[in-house]
Write a protein that holds these residues in place. Structure first.
Motif, PDB file in Angstrom:
ATOM      1  N   TYR A 114      34.009   0.757  -6.029  1.00 51.86           N
ATOM      2  CA  TYR A 114      33.581  -0.445  -5.330  1.00 51.86           C
ATOM      3  C   TYR A 114      33.735  -0.235  -3.831  1.00 51.86           C
ATOM      4  O   TYR A 114      34.611   0.508  -3.392  1.00 51.86           O
ATOM      5  CB  TYR A 114      34.443  -1.643  -5.750  1.00 51.86           C
ATOM      6  CG  TYR A 114      34.513  -1.823  -7.244  1.00 51.86           C
ATOM      7  CD1 TYR A 114      33.454  -2.409  -7.932  1.00 51.86           C
ATOM      8  CD2 TYR A 114      35.624  -1.406  -7.966  1.00 51.86           C
ATOM      9  CE1 TYR A 114      33.499  -2.571  -9.310  1.00 51.86           C
ATOM     10  CE2 TYR A 114      35.691  -1.569  -9.337  1.00 51.86           C
ATOM     11  CZ  TYR A 114      34.622  -2.149 -10.006  1.00 51.86           C
ATOM     12  OH  TYR A 114      34.666  -2.307 -11.365  1.00 51.86           O
ATOM     13  N   TYR A 115      32.899  -0.918  -3.056  1.00 54.36           N
ATOM     14  CA  TYR A 115      33.058  -0.837  -1.602  1.00 54.36           C
ATOM     15  C   TYR A 115      32.869  -2.208  -0.982  1.00 54.36           C
ATOM     16  O   TYR A 115      32.282  -3.118  -1.571  1.00 54.36           O
ATOM     17  CB  TYR A 115      32.090   0.178  -0.988  1.00 54.36           C
ATOM     18  CG  TYR A 115      30.653  -0.273  -0.940  1.00 54.36           C
ATOM     19  CD1 TYR A 115      30.139  -0.923   0.185  1.00 54.36           C
ATOM     20  CD2 TYR A 115      29.797  -0.040  -2.005  1.00 54.36           C
ATOM     21  CE1 TYR A 115      28.812  -1.330   0.234  1.00 54.36           C
ATOM     22  CE2 TYR A 115      28.471  -0.443  -1.964  1.00 54.36           C
ATOM     23  CZ  TYR A 115      27.992  -1.084  -0.848  1.00 54.36           C
ATOM     24  OH  TYR A 115      26.688  -1.496  -0.800  1.00 54.36           O
ATOM     25  N   THR A 116      33.403  -2.331   0.217  1.00 54.24           N
ATOM     26  CA  THR A 116      33.229  -3.539   1.010  1.00 54.24           C
ATOM     27  C   THR A 116      33.432  -3.188   2.475  1.00 54.24           C
ATOM     28  O   THR A 116      33.903  -2.091   2.793  1.00 54.24           O
ATOM     29  CB  THR A 116      34.210  -4.655   0.578  1.00 54.24           C
ATOM     30  OG1 THR A 116      33.800  -5.887   1.169  1.00 54.24           O
ATOM     31  CG2 THR A 116      35.644  -4.338   0.995  1.00 54.24           C
ATOM     32  N   ASN A 117      33.071  -4.110   3.323  1.00 60.00           N
ATOM     33  CA  ASN A 117      33.327  -3.958   4.757  1.00 60.00           C
ATOM     34  C   ASN A 117      34.428  -4.929   5.164  1.00 60.00           C
ATOM     35  O   ASN A 117      34.553  -6.010   4.595  1.00 60.00           O
ATOM     36  CB  ASN A 117      32.065  -4.234   5.572  1.00 60.00           C
ATOM     37  CG  ASN A 117      31.046  -3.147   5.364  1.00 60.00           C
ATOM     38  OD1 ASN A 117      30.217  -3.236   4.467  1.00 60.00           O
ATOM     39  ND2 ASN A 117      31.101  -2.116   6.170  1.00 60.00           N
ATOM     40  N   TYR A 118      35.189  -4.508   6.157  1.00 53.20           N
ATOM     41  CA  TYR A 118      36.276  -5.321   6.697  1.00 53.20           C
ATOM     42  C   TYR A 118      36.037  -5.432   8.198  1.00 53.20           C
ATOM     43  O   TYR A 118      35.921  -4.410   8.885  1.00 53.20           O
ATOM     44  CB  TYR A 118      37.617  -4.632   6.409  1.00 53.20           C
ATOM     45  CG  TYR A 118      38.811  -5.313   7.019  1.00 53.20           C
ATOM     46  CD1 TYR A 118      39.504  -6.289   6.320  1.00 53.20           C
ATOM     47  CD2 TYR A 118      39.256  -4.973   8.294  1.00 53.20           C
ATOM     48  CE1 TYR A 118      40.615  -6.914   6.878  1.00 53.20           C
ATOM     49  CE2 TYR A 118      40.363  -5.589   8.859  1.00 53.20           C
ATOM     50  CZ  TYR A 118      41.039  -6.552   8.139  1.00 53.20           C
ATOM     51  OH  TYR A 118      42.134  -7.163   8.698  1.00 53.20           O
ATOM     52  N   ARG A 177      28.766  -2.699  -4.391  1.00 58.85           N
ATOM     53  CA  ARG A 177      29.357  -3.596  -3.401  1.00 58.85           C
ATOM     54  C   ARG A 177      30.059  -4.725  -4.147  1.00 58.85           C
ATOM     55  O   ARG A 177      29.497  -5.366  -5.008  1.00 58.85           O
ATOM     56  CB  ARG A 177      28.323  -4.172  -2.458  1.00 58.85           C
ATOM     57  CG  ARG A 177      29.004  -5.100  -1.460  1.00 58.85           C
ATOM     58  CD  ARG A 177      28.118  -5.503  -0.319  1.00 58.85           C
ATOM     59  NE  ARG A 177      28.909  -6.315   0.575  1.00 58.85           N
ATOM     60  CZ  ARG A 177      29.512  -5.864   1.664  1.00 58.85           C
ATOM     61  NH1 ARG A 177      29.394  -4.606   2.012  1.00 58.85           N
ATOM     62  NH2 ARG A 177      30.215  -6.662   2.417  1.00 58.85           N
ATOM     63  N   ARG A 178      31.323  -4.916  -3.786  1.00 57.31           N
ATOM     64  CA  ARG A 178      32.094  -5.972  -4.432  1.00 57.31           C
ATOM     65  C   ARG A 178      33.268  -6.320  -3.532  1.00 57.31           C
ATOM     66  O   ARG A 178      34.128  -5.495  -3.297  1.00 57.31           O
ATOM     67  CB  ARG A 178      32.577  -5.498  -5.783  1.00 57.31           C
ATOM     68  CG  ARG A 178      33.239  -6.568  -6.599  1.00 57.31           C
ATOM     69  CD  ARG A 178      33.742  -5.935  -7.847  1.00 57.31           C
ATOM     70  NE  ARG A 178      33.573  -6.812  -8.975  1.00 57.31           N
ATOM     71  CZ  ARG A 178      33.790  -6.429 -10.209  1.00 57.31           C
ATOM     72  NH1 ARG A 178      34.123  -5.182 -10.456  1.00 57.31           N
ATOM     73  NH2 ARG A 178      33.681  -7.277 -11.190  1.00 57.31           N
ATOM     74  N   ASP A 179      33.300  -7.513  -3.049  1.00 55.52           N
ATOM     75  CA  ASP A 179      34.350  -7.906  -2.107  1.00 55.52           C
ATOM     76  C   ASP A 179      35.655  -8.289  -2.784  1.00 55.52           C
ATOM     77  O   ASP A 179      36.694  -8.332  -2.143  1.00 55.52           O
ATOM     78  CB  ASP A 179      33.868  -9.061  -1.228  1.00 55.52           C
ATOM     79  CG  ASP A 179      32.693  -8.635  -0.355  1.00 55.52           C
ATOM     80  OD1 ASP A 179      32.614  -7.436  -0.027  1.00 55.52           O
ATOM     81  OD2 ASP A 179      31.862  -9.487  -0.027  1.00 55.52           O
ATOM     82  N   ARG A 231      42.363  -4.809   2.048  1.00 59.69           N
ATOM     83  CA  ARG A 231      42.159  -5.889   3.021  1.00 59.69           C
ATOM     84  C   ARG A 231      43.509  -6.467   3.462  1.00 59.69           C
ATOM     85  O   ARG A 231      43.742  -6.696   4.648  1.00 59.69           O
ATOM     86  CB  ARG A 231      41.276  -6.973   2.413  1.00 59.69           C
ATOM     87  CG  ARG A 231      40.887  -8.071   3.385  1.00 59.69           C
ATOM     88  CD  ARG A 231      39.962  -9.100   2.759  1.00 59.69           C
ATOM     89  NE  ARG A 231      38.633  -8.526   2.527  1.00 59.69           N
ATOM     90  CZ  ARG A 231      38.117  -8.240   1.343  1.00 59.69           C
ATOM     91  NH1 ARG A 231      38.781  -8.486   0.247  1.00 59.69           N
ATOM     92  NH2 ARG A 231      36.911  -7.726   1.246  1.00 59.69           N
TER      93      ARG A 231
END
Length: 184
Positions: A10-14, A50-52, A61
């Motif tokens: 999984y990935y996300t942006n911070y 993509r999964r926050d 996070r």
């Protein structure tokens, strides 16, 4: 640090004071963290969704929230699984012992790692492993400098490295870019 299969990725942006940070995780550990300007492992990213709200991304996070609030979290507080050779993993494991706001040289790390084996290790070999760190900031490659205060090698550029070190309270006045010195 974990070792083993990744499973689902999984990935996300911070959004950080440094800009957008990309995080990549499996169900068991954080596997990648790239700061603005760093080269992203596109092959691994292409395997991710993509999964926050994935648990390891949430832990990443939380770690970053605490870091940017000045709480000094350690790498040992979060499961990490950087992918690389045994040598690179050993160097990354060693980097995790550099305390917040402190610096060590590539040469110091090479000597320390070679000592138990009774041999020698080059600072350049350590530098190569440091340069391939896939979990920037948490595995603190920014805390490694060259001999004589040389600010050498950082995937996001030396300006970003200086900014992170200043953020950690490091006095960077005596640190310098050796390439810049040669060009003057």
């Amino acid at each position: 640090m974990n070792q083993g299969g990744a499973g689902m990725l999984y990935y996300t942006n911070y959004d950080s004071p440094l800009g957008s940070i990309l995080m990549l995780a499996s169900e068991k550990a954080l596997m990648g963290l790239w700061l603005p300007g760093q080269t992203i492992d596109q092959e691994r990213l292409a395997q991710a969704c993509r999964r926050d709200s994935a648990p390891m991304l949430e832990q990443g996070r939380s770690w970053l929230d605490r870091y940017f609030c000045g709480q000094r979290p350690t790498p040992q507080e979060i499961p990490l699984d950087p992918q690389g050779s045994d040598f690179r993993r050993a160097v990354w494991h060693r980097l995790c012992r550099i305390p917040y706001g402190q610096l060590e040289t590539y040469g110091q790390i090479a000597r320390e790692m070679a000592e138990p084996k009774g041999g020698k290790m080059s600072a350049q070999a350590v530098g190569g492993a440091v340069g391939h760190n896939p979990i920037a900031l948490i595995i603190p490659c920014h805390r490694v400098i060259g001999a004589n205060g040389n600010l050498v090698g950082y995937g996001g550029g030396l300006a970003l490295k200086k900014r992170i070190l200043q953020y950690e309270g490091v006095d960077i006045r005596d640190l310098h870019d050796p390439k810049r010195k040669r060009n003057q």
